[in-house]
Design a protein around this motif. Structure first.
Motif, short mmCIF file in Angstrom:
data_model
loop_
_atom_site.label_atom_id
_atom_site.label_comp_id
_atom_site.label_asym_id
_atom_site.label_seq_id
_atom_site.Cartn_x
_atom_site.Cartn_y
_atom_site.Cartn_z
N GLU A 1 1.95 6.95 -12.52
CA GLU A 1 1.93 5.82 -13.54
C GLU A 1 0.52 5.07 -13.57
O GLU A 1 0.27 4.55 -14.45
CB GLU A 1 3.16 4.99 -12.98
N SER A 2 -0.05 4.96 -12.37
CA SER A 2 -1.29 4.15 -12.03
C SER A 2 -2.45 4.89 -12.94
O SER A 2 -3.05 4.40 -13.41
CB SER A 2 -1.57 3.96 -10.60
N GLN A 3 -2.37 6.36 -12.58
CA GLN A 3 -3.41 6.96 -13.48
C GLN A 3 -3.15 6.97 -15.07
O GLN A 3 -4.40 7.06 -15.51
CB GLN A 3 -3.34 8.54 -12.77
N LEU A 4 -2.11 6.97 -15.30
CA LEU A 4 -1.94 7.20 -16.84
C LEU A 4 -2.11 5.55 -17.51
O LEU A 4 -2.75 5.61 -18.54
CB LEU A 4 -0.42 7.37 -17.12
N THR A 5 -1.57 4.37 -16.64
CA THR A 5 -1.98 3.36 -17.34
C THR A 5 -3.00 2.47 -17.01
O THR A 5 -3.42 1.59 -17.55
CB THR A 5 -0.55 2.44 -17.18
N GLY A 6 -3.43 2.91 -15.81
CA GLY A 6 -4.74 2.19 -15.16
C GLY A 6 -4.33 0.88 -14.59
O GLY A 6 -5.38 0.11 -14.40
N GLU A 7 -3.14 0.57 -14.40
CA GLU A 7 -2.52 -0.54 -13.82
C GLU A 7 -1.66 -0.50 -12.69
O GLU A 7 -1.10 0.53 -12.66
CB GLU A 7 -1.78 -1.39 -14.92
N LEU A 8 -1.67 -1.42 -11.73
CA LEU A 8 -0.55 -1.27 -10.82
C LEU A 8 0.67 -1.75 -11.10
O LEU A 8 0.75 -2.68 -11.96
CB LEU A 8 -1.08 -1.73 -9.33
N ASP A 9 1.85 -1.14 -10.66
CA ASP A 9 3.21 -2.09 -10.86
C ASP A 9 3.27 -3.22 -10.35
O ASP A 9 2.43 -3.81 -9.60
CB ASP A 9 4.19 -1.02 -10.08
N SER A 10 4.07 -4.01 -10.95
CA SER A 10 4.17 -5.82 -10.91
C SER A 10 4.66 -5.63 -9.52
O SER A 10 4.32 -6.71 -8.62
CB SER A 10 4.91 -6.24 -11.83
N ARG A 11 5.67 -4.86 -9.03
CA ARG A 11 6.33 -5.18 -7.84
C ARG A 11 5.07 -4.81 -6.54
O ARG A 11 5.27 -5.44 -5.36
CB ARG A 11 7.40 -3.91 -7.39
N THR A 12 4.28 -3.85 -6.73
CA THR A 12 3.20 -3.57 -6.12
C THR A 12 2.46 -4.56 -5.91
O THR A 12 1.98 -5.23 -4.74
CB THR A 12 2.45 -2.28 -6.11
N MET A 13 1.97 -5.18 -6.70
CA MET A 13 1.01 -6.26 -6.96
C MET A 13 1.59 -7.52 -6.38
O MET A 13 1.11 -8.40 -5.57
CB MET A 13 0.74 -6.70 -8.28
N THR A 14 2.68 -7.79 -6.41
CA THR A 14 3.77 -8.89 -5.52
C THR A 14 3.70 -8.84 -4.31
O THR A 14 3.14 -9.58 -3.69
CB THR A 14 5.23 -8.87 -6.14
N TYR B 1 0.81 -1.43 -0.11
CA TYR B 1 -0.13 0.10 0.08
C TYR B 1 0.75 1.13 -0.18
O TYR B 1 0.43 2.20 -0.67
CB TYR B 1 -1.01 -0.02 1.25
N GLN B 2 1.84 1.25 0.91
CA GLN B 2 2.95 2.51 0.74
C GLN B 2 3.30 2.70 -0.35
O GLN B 2 3.65 3.79 -0.88
CB GLN B 2 3.87 2.22 2.03
N GLU B 3 3.98 1.66 -1.13
CA GLU B 3 4.30 1.65 -2.24
C GLU B 3 3.56 2.22 -3.36
O GLU B 3 4.08 3.05 -4.20
CB GLU B 3 5.02 0.37 -2.79
N SER B 4 2.27 1.69 -3.18
CA SER B 4 1.47 2.07 -4.36
C SER B 4 1.09 3.87 -4.23
O SER B 4 0.44 4.38 -5.09
CB SER B 4 0.17 1.51 -4.39
N GLN B 5 1.46 4.21 -3.05
CA GLN B 5 0.85 5.77 -2.91
C GLN B 5 2.04 6.72 -2.88
O GLN B 5 1.70 8.04 -2.67
CB GLN B 5 0.51 5.90 -1.19
N THR B 6 3.15 6.30 -3.39
CA THR B 6 4.16 7.19 -3.71
C THR B 6 3.74 7.98 -5.03
O THR B 6 2.78 7.63 -5.82
CB THR B 6 5.52 6.54 -4.45
N LEU B 7 4.18 9.23 -5.33
CA LEU B 7 4.01 10.20 -6.33
C LEU B 7 4.24 9.32 -7.70
O LEU B 7 3.10 9.66 -8.58
CB LEU B 7 4.66 11.37 -6.21
N SER B 8 5.21 9.06 -7.86
CA SER B 8 5.49 8.42 -9.19
C SER B 8 4.39 6.96 -9.40
O SER B 8 4.23 7.09 -10.40
CB SER B 8 7.10 7.69 -9.37
N LYS B 9 4.33 6.21 -8.34
CA LYS B 9 3.42 5.14 -8.58
C LYS B 9 1.94 5.67 -8.85
O LYS B 9 0.97 5.33 -9.72
CB LYS B 9 3.42 4.22 -7.52
N THR B 10 1.55 6.60 -8.18
CA THR B 10 0.26 7.25 -8.42
C THR B 10 0.22 7.71 -9.86
O THR B 10 -0.99 7.59 -10.60
CB THR B 10 -0.19 8.57 -7.27
#
Length: 65
Positions: A33-46, A22-31
């Protein structure tokens, strides 16, 4: 008794992994990236998946007689 201790450890590790994901997904770069692609990063999903598996196994270990 040992199975309950292992279950408790797995439960704590699972919650920690889920929180870390959750903390990883809340960083500015991940947010962004998630908004642009509509997907979560594979590391976050792991982190989320590993956390969920550990939580389930931990609950089974703690609640099992």
């Amino acid at each position: 008794m040992n199975k309950r201790i292992i279950g408790l450890v797995l439960l704590v590790v699972g919650v920690a992994l889920a929180w870390w994901g959750y903390q990883e997904s809340q960083t500015l770069s991940k947010t962004v990236e998630s908004q642009l692609t509509g997907e979560l990063d594979s590391r976050t999903m792991t982190f989320y998946i590993a956390g969920a598996v550990c939580i389930v196994l931990g609950l089974v270990g703690v609640l099992r007689r």
